[in-house]
Design a protein around this motif. Structure first.
Motif, short mmCIF file in Angstrom:
data_model
loop_
_atom_site.label_atom_id
_atom_site.label_comp_id
_atom_site.label_asym_id
_atom_site.label_seq_id
_atom_site.Cartn_x
_atom_site.Cartn_y
_atom_site.Cartn_z
N LEU A 28 27.44 -77.13 -21.85
CA LEU A 28 28.41 -77.32 -22.93
C LEU A 28 28.35 -78.74 -23.49
O LEU A 28 28.45 -78.93 -24.70
N PHE A 29 28.17 -79.72 -22.63
CA PHE A 29 28.10 -81.11 -23.08
C PHE A 29 26.87 -81.32 -23.95
O PHE A 29 26.92 -81.98 -24.98
N LEU A 30 25.73 -80.73 -23.54
CA LEU A 30 24.50 -80.89 -24.32
C LEU A 30 24.53 -80.07 -25.60
O LEU A 30 23.82 -80.40 -26.56
N LEU A 31 25.34 -79.00 -25.65
CA LEU A 31 25.45 -78.18 -26.85
C LEU A 31 26.39 -78.76 -27.89
O LEU A 31 26.41 -78.31 -29.04
N PHE A 50 36.34 -71.75 -36.93
CA PHE A 50 35.53 -72.55 -36.02
C PHE A 50 36.07 -72.51 -34.59
O PHE A 50 35.30 -72.55 -33.64
N THR A 51 37.38 -72.41 -34.43
CA THR A 51 37.96 -72.32 -33.08
C THR A 51 37.43 -71.08 -32.38
O THR A 51 37.08 -71.13 -31.20
N LEU A 56 33.71 -68.47 -28.51
CA LEU A 56 32.58 -67.59 -28.27
C LEU A 56 31.50 -68.30 -27.47
O LEU A 56 30.92 -67.73 -26.53
N VAL A 57 31.23 -69.56 -27.79
CA VAL A 57 30.23 -70.33 -27.04
C VAL A 57 30.67 -70.48 -25.59
O VAL A 57 29.88 -70.29 -24.66
N CYS A 63 30.29 -66.78 -19.11
CA CYS A 63 30.31 -65.33 -18.87
C CYS A 63 31.72 -64.87 -18.51
O CYS A 63 31.96 -64.28 -17.46
N CYS A 64 32.67 -65.18 -19.38
CA CYS A 64 34.06 -64.85 -19.09
C CYS A 64 34.69 -64.15 -20.28
O CYS A 64 34.09 -64.04 -21.35
N SER A 65 35.90 -63.69 -20.07
CA SER A 65 36.63 -62.98 -21.13
C SER A 65 37.26 -63.99 -22.09
O SER A 65 37.28 -65.20 -21.83
N LEU A 66 37.80 -63.49 -23.19
CA LEU A 66 38.45 -64.35 -24.16
C LEU A 66 39.65 -65.05 -23.53
O LEU A 66 39.88 -66.24 -23.74
#
Length: 79
Positions: A28-31, A50-51, A56-57, A63-66
């Motif tokens: 996540l940090f690199l993305l 955008f939120t 979604l990312v 690999c989790c739910s909303l």
């Protein structure tokens, strides 16, 4: 009845070195630069979405739910 609202106190912590981050947090940090690069394109097509794109990312990486993604973002585990 006391109607004064107490503001929460936030603790600001520095980001650990990338080498010491857990695998998913490192991704996540690199993305982050890529997500910020995509931001204008997403907001131009669907304003205010955008939120949901960031959630979604997080959902894909963790690999989790909303609901779990919202909890991760709210607790600032993933930025």
């Amino acid at each position: 009845m006391n109607s004064k609202i107490i503001q929460p106190q936030y603790v600001v912590m520095s980001v650990p070195p990338v080498e010491d981050m857990p695998f998913r947090d490192k991704i996540l940090f690199l993305l982050t630069p890529v997500v910020e690069m995509v931001r204008p394109r997403v907001e131009r097509r669907i304003p205010g979405s955008f939120t949901y794109f960031k959630l979604l990312v997080v959902m894909i990486v963790y690999c989790c739910s909303l609901r779990d993604a919202v909890n991760l973002v709210n607790t600032d585990v993933s930025t």
